[in-house]
Scaffold this active site. Structure first.
Site, mmCIF file in Angstrom:
data_model
loop_
_atom_site.group_PDB
_atom_site.id
_atom_site.type_symbol
_atom_site.label_atom_id
_atom_site.label_comp_id
_atom_site.label_asym_id
_atom_site.label_seq_id
_atom_site.Cartn_x
_atom_site.Cartn_y
_atom_site.Cartn_z
ATOM 1 N N SER A 11 2.494 2.035 -0.564
ATOM 2 C CA SER A 11 2.834 2.958 -1.658
ATOM 3 C C SER A 11 2.883 4.427 -1.244
ATOM 4 O O SER A 11 3.390 5.256 -2.008
ATOM 5 C CB SER A 11 1.855 2.785 -2.826
ATOM 6 O OG SER A 11 2.144 1.615 -3.545
ATOM 7 N N VAL A 46 -1.885 0.146 -0.441
ATOM 8 C CA VAL A 46 -2.816 -0.976 -0.383
ATOM 9 C C VAL A 46 -3.097 -1.446 1.045
ATOM 10 O O VAL A 46 -3.994 -2.262 1.260
ATOM 11 C CB VAL A 46 -2.334 -2.167 -1.238
ATOM 12 C CG1 VAL A 46 -2.329 -1.803 -2.706
ATOM 13 C CG2 VAL A 46 -0.973 -2.671 -0.774
ATOM 14 N N LYS A 58 6.280 5.808 -1.434
ATOM 15 C CA LYS A 58 6.861 6.206 -2.716
ATOM 16 C C LYS A 58 7.059 7.720 -2.789
ATOM 17 O O LYS A 58 7.975 8.200 -3.460
ATOM 18 C CB LYS A 58 5.978 5.736 -3.868
ATOM 19 C CG LYS A 58 5.924 4.218 -4.025
ATOM 20 C CD LYS A 58 4.875 3.793 -5.047
ATOM 21 C CE LYS A 58 4.807 2.281 -5.171
ATOM 22 N NZ LYS A 58 3.710 1.828 -6.052
ATOM 23 N N TYR A 84 13.062 -1.374 -1.356
ATOM 24 C CA TYR A 84 11.680 -1.047 -1.710
ATOM 25 C C TYR A 84 10.680 -1.681 -0.749
ATOM 26 O O TYR A 84 9.751 -1.019 -0.269
ATOM 27 C CB TYR A 84 11.396 -1.485 -3.149
ATOM 28 C CG TYR A 84 9.948 -1.336 -3.538
ATOM 29 C CD1 TYR A 84 9.370 -0.070 -3.640
ATOM 30 C CD2 TYR A 84 9.146 -2.448 -3.774
ATOM 31 C CE1 TYR A 84 8.034 0.074 -3.975
ATOM 32 C CE2 TYR A 84 7.814 -2.309 -4.115
ATOM 33 C CZ TYR A 84 7.263 -1.044 -4.206
ATOM 34 O OH TYR A 84 5.930 -0.899 -4.530
ATOM 35 N N TYR A 136 -3.438 5.488 -7.927
ATOM 36 C CA TYR A 136 -3.470 4.379 -8.884
ATOM 37 C C TYR A 136 -4.322 4.750 -10.105
ATOM 38 O O TYR A 136 -4.273 5.884 -10.572
ATOM 39 C CB TYR A 136 -3.955 3.093 -8.215
ATOM 40 C CG TYR A 136 -3.125 2.658 -7.034
ATOM 41 C CD1 TYR A 136 -1.736 2.549 -7.134
ATOM 42 C CD2 TYR A 136 -3.711 2.344 -5.809
ATOM 43 C CE1 TYR A 136 -0.966 2.142 -6.055
ATOM 44 C CE2 TYR A 136 -2.942 1.933 -4.721
ATOM 45 C CZ TYR A 136 -1.576 1.838 -4.857
ATOM 46 O OH TYR A 136 -0.811 1.438 -3.785
#
Length: 327
Positions: free
Chosen positions: A74, A271, A77, A201, A253
């Site tokens: 992530s 993660v 992102k 992705y 998160y």
């Protein structure tokens, strides 16, 4: 007495402090575990912990398992959001993805259904990141990824490698992400086909990096998109500022509020156990890191939120000890 302690702390080598802190927090990895719901990520040594801190003059201090390669997950992102804003413009991107925090899990579908018209809350959750992946420039997954890789190469000076085993592992278990993508396609937020978007992705998540790589990206963001080592503006200033704001409010998160309150620096986790953080030059009036810095941390044992357990402990400790908070 406090003044004497502060004077003494100035004389302590930050590299030695980092080494001591890494070894102190390393055993706490036993209280977490790697993200074994992605089979390839469950194969790592949970006790690994490393950190790299990069300063504007190129000075780098590091400790522990700082040079271990891991997938960005992530953290990527942030890069895809920057790439989308650079290519499409901020208004176009924000017409499709919002900038609001959410208290739901990063892979939740519930708010897409109960908040019409189903616009993803922010680009740091999976629904938002899938939408971002779909609007990257290019007519195919290959072209979209080539653009993303070129942005990464501009930032870190090398073309990223894809960890094929991790990509395949995530592709085969991407049931929730497929569901999210199909829902976004049905509500007209996904601009590319579902399988094409998923490939983009999941491959961006499988980009390999080290703590040095993400520390460099953090350093560039700390300086509002200016690469202080190359003396070049590589990200538009307004895009860099927006990315930092999203990291602070949505980057960790469901623990983003806790990190903002008790760590106080923009950060983004993945993660796989990575954390990319930054300290802007305006945050500190004395050494260390008076001119700002980028921070890269890796600790694969994650907590219940999906953040690195030992990495988060280490980041919180150094932020408090060195008074790095932007608040």
């Amino acid at each position: 007495m406090k003044e004497l302690i502060k004077e003494h702390q100035k004389d302590i080598n930050p590299a030695l402090q980092l080494h001591d802190w890494v070894e102190y927090y390393r055993p706490f990895a036993a209280n977490g575990q790697s993200a074994n719901y992605i089979p390839a990520l469950g194969k790592v040594n949970d006790s690994q912990l490393g950190i790299c801190v990069l300063e504007p003059d190129g000075t780098m201090i590091h400790a522990g398992d700082w040079n271990v390669s891991f997938t960005m997950q992530s953290i990527s992102k942030v890069i895809s959001f920057i790439a989308a804003c650079m290519s499409r413009g901020i208004p176009y991107v924000l017409d499709r993805v919002d900038v609001e925090p959410t208290g739901d899990a990063f892979n939740s579908i519930i708010r897409l259904e109960i908040n019409k018209p189903g616009k993803p809350f922010n680009p740091m959750i999976n629904a938002g990141a899938l939408t971002i992946a779909s609007i990257l420039p290019g007519e195919s997954a290959y072209e979209k990824l080539e653009f993303l890789y070129s942005v990464m190469e501009t930032l870190i000076g090398k073309r990223p490698r894809i960890h094929e085993e991790v990509f395949r592992s995530e592709w085969e278990t991407a049931h929730r992400n497929r569901a999210l993508a199909y829902y976004l396609k049905e509500t007209n937020f996904l601009e590319a086909e579902v399988e094409e978007t998923l490939e983009v992705y999941l491959k961006q998540c499988a980009m390999e990096s080290t703590t040095e790589d993400i520390a460099l990206i953090g350093l560039i963001l700390a300086h509002d998109g200016y690469h202080p080592i190359r003396h070049e503006q590589v990200i538009p200033k307004d895009v860099a500022k927006l990315a930092k704001a999203l990291m602070l409010t949505c980057g960790m998160y469901n623990a983003s509020g806790k990190y903002a309150a008790f760590v106080g620096v923009p950060a983004k986790s993945g993660v796989s156990g990575g954390i990319m953080a930054l300290v802007p030059p305006s945050a500190r009036r004395e050494q260390p890191f008076q001119s700002g810095c980028g921070i890269g941390i890796y600790g694969p044992a994650i907590d219940e939120y999906g953040n690195s357990l030992t990495g988060g402990m280490l980041l919180k400790h150094m932020a408090q000890e060195w008074e790095l908070s932007i608040f």
